[in-house]
Scaffold this motif. Sequence first.
Motif, PDB file in Angstrom:
ATOM      1  N   GLU A  73      -7.046   8.827  -7.402  1.00  0.00           N
ATOM      2  CA  GLU A  73      -5.896   7.888  -7.013  1.00  0.00           C
ATOM      3  C   GLU A  73      -5.392   7.962  -5.613  1.00  0.00           C
ATOM      4  OE1 GLU A  73      -3.315   8.955 -10.114  1.00  0.00           O
ATOM      5  OE2 GLU A  73      -4.142   7.353 -11.448  1.00  0.00           O
ATOM      6  N   LEU A  74      -5.278   9.423  -5.128  1.00  0.00           N
ATOM      7  CA  LEU A  74      -4.785   9.574  -4.053  1.00  0.00           C
ATOM      8  C   LEU A  74      -5.918   8.861  -2.773  1.00  0.00           C
ATOM      9  CD1 LEU A  74      -2.945  12.968  -4.619  1.00  0.00           C
ATOM     10  CD2 LEU A  74      -1.880  10.807  -3.663  1.00  0.00           C
ATOM     11  N   ARG A  75      -7.023   9.417  -3.066  1.00  0.00           N
ATOM     12  CA  ARG A  75      -8.177   8.688  -2.030  1.00  0.00           C
ATOM     13  C   ARG A  75      -7.800   7.195  -1.988  1.00  0.00           C
ATOM     14  NH1 ARG A  75     -13.396   9.923   0.194  1.00  0.00           N
ATOM     15  NH2 ARG A  75     -13.485  12.001  -0.606  1.00  0.00           N
ATOM     16  N   ALA A  76      -7.981   6.521  -2.971  1.00  0.00           N
ATOM     17  CA  ALA A  76      -7.734   5.038  -3.179  1.00  0.00           C
ATOM     18  C   ALA A  76      -6.811   4.591  -2.388  1.00  0.00           C
ATOM     19  CB  ALA A  76      -7.757   4.603  -4.515  1.00  0.00           C
ATOM     20  N   ALA A  77      -5.511   5.411  -2.642  1.00  0.00           N
ATOM     21  CA  ALA A  77      -4.333   5.035  -1.733  1.00  0.00           C
ATOM     22  C   ALA A  77      -4.419   5.237  -0.355  1.00  0.00           C
ATOM     23  CB  ALA A  77      -3.062   5.962  -2.451  1.00  0.00           C
ATOM     24  N   LEU A  78      -4.987   6.005  -0.029  1.00  0.00           N
ATOM     25  CA  LEU A  78      -5.283   6.535   1.552  1.00  0.00           C
ATOM     26  C   LEU A  78      -6.079   5.277   2.041  1.00  0.00           C
ATOM     27  CD1 LEU A  78      -5.756  10.297   1.313  1.00  0.00           C
ATOM     28  CD2 LEU A  78      -3.923   9.051   2.896  1.00  0.00           C
ATOM     29  N   ALA A  79      -7.226   4.762   1.105  1.00  0.00           N
ATOM     30  CA  ALA A  79      -8.174   3.976   1.517  1.00  0.00           C
ATOM     31  C   ALA A  79      -7.436   2.496   1.852  1.00  0.00           C
ATOM     32  CB  ALA A  79      -9.310   3.803   0.716  1.00  0.00           C
TER      33      ALA A  79
ATOM     34  N   ALA B 230       0.960  -1.170  -0.034  1.00  0.00           N
ATOM     35  CA  ALA B 230      -0.103  -0.151   0.017  1.00  0.00           C
ATOM     36  C   ALA B 230       0.699   1.243  -0.056  1.00  0.00           C
ATOM     37  CB  ALA B 230      -1.069   0.042   1.184  1.00  0.00           C
ATOM     38  N   LEU B 231       1.908   1.011   0.658  1.00  0.00           N
ATOM     39  CA  LEU B 231       2.726   2.233   0.847  1.00  0.00           C
ATOM     40  C   LEU B 231       3.405   2.716  -0.686  1.00  0.00           C
ATOM     41  CD1 LEU B 231       4.865   2.188   4.245  1.00  0.00           C
ATOM     42  CD2 LEU B 231       3.437   3.996   3.320  1.00  0.00           C
ATOM     43  N   GLN B 232       3.917   1.425  -1.468  1.00  0.00           N
ATOM     44  CA  GLN B 232       4.481   1.641  -2.813  1.00  0.00           C
ATOM     45  C   GLN B 232       3.298   2.337  -3.446  1.00  0.00           C
ATOM     46  OE1 GLN B 232       5.910  -2.377  -4.077  1.00  0.00           O
ATOM     47  NE2 GLN B 232       7.192  -2.500  -2.168  1.00  0.00           N
TER      48      GLN B 232
END
Length: 484
Positions: free
Chosen positions: A453-459, A411-413
Amino acid sequence: MKLRLHNSLTRRVEDFVPLDPQRVTMYVCGPTVYNYVHIGNARPYVVFGLLARLLRRLYPKLVYARNITDVDDKINTAAAAAGVPIATITDRYAADFRADMAKLGVDAPDVEPHATAHIPQIIAMIERLIAGGHAYAAEGHALFDVASFADYGKLSGRSTDEMIAGARVEVAPYKKNPADFVLWKPSTPDLPGWDSPWGRGRPGWHIECSAMSEAHLGETIDIHAGGNDLLFPHHENEVAQSTCAHSGRIFARYWLHNGMLSLEGRKMSKSLGNTYKLHELLEQYPVELLRYMLMKAHYRQPLDWSAAALEQARRTLDGLYTTLRDLADVPANPAGDLPEEFLAALCDDLNTPEALAVLSRLADATRKAADPQAQAEAKSALLGAGAFLGLLQVDPEAWFRGATTSFAPQALQVAFSLVGAELRELEGDELINGLVEERQQAKLRKDFKKADELRAALANLGIVVEDTPQGPRWKRASAAPVAA
């Protein structure tokens, strides 16, 4: 307000009338310190710790004793397996137990007697039982003569045959009756032992609590509490020993027993290997979530521990904290009087489900209050009642953000692939704040693809972003992905 409690001895809810209102006494069976306690072990300490708070509010003085069993065959086995002295095991796990209870918000007892510190009292009680014809010595043992106590089985409501089967008693030629239980047993040189009239040995489990209760609370106590797995044989044997050692005087006037925990509908037990160690749960979940879970069912009822139940409890607490966050500017005084309906619920046999329902009603009242004074009073009542239960004790923003310090590498990547090098050096809350700000800037640039994309990454990191008129704010998801 009148306190009513379910008495296991009479099998009904009764008015609580202490022997001496100026000095109420309560004894709760503590842990045998050979390993970490699991979440099921913690339930009696949370619910009966709450009862102790209530008793202190209702009476001038409470003496609350919770023992430590530090001599037991399970301890001997654990020490032998680890190849360390027995004291190494007991000292370590007694300290861990205290630390876990403190983290869980469980108030410390007034007295914490250790069995090994009461060997003289234990021996003296056994001698009285033998002198009174209620116990006998045989082959280095001292045993309680069950036939000498006519009320044996009254507490648990079991027949003699059921008690023999349920106690898994040792069949031994030196016993007068198969149901007779050990008060003292011999120790080999490699085991802990003390000199006694019956030879070097150590006490049986049941006699320890009788002696410690007598030493610190007196011959007759108001309340004796513990899990319902202790009802027989442990508490039944305590009644027999103490009553006979005290010339027939009542040992405990009210007996309280909490129900057991199950895990996803199955019995939770060490033998099945499906227990959750408390110290591990305290690292994974907010303390208040664990407390809420242990109080959400009535203490006498069984409690099922499941992912779905945790999720529901988290949503409930999120709702309460949302109210507090939205009304952060409303002044409050949580030190005032507790709401009458809240106290009434707790005085009704410690009805924690109803007390928790009162919290929800108070949150609704806080939101719907028509004027600032009414809002302040409702919020004060909500915070005060929450504090009594050990809930709503953290800043709302801190509750929603949680202690997110590590994330799944994959998830971090994904998140790092969307941002510049400067954010990749951040950790925990600083990283989340940076990602949320990066998303906000993308929205302002009308780069909605990047923002999504950032919202999904945060999720994927277990973070939910909420867009509000005051700007974005984030919170930990109810069931955040765990770090891999």
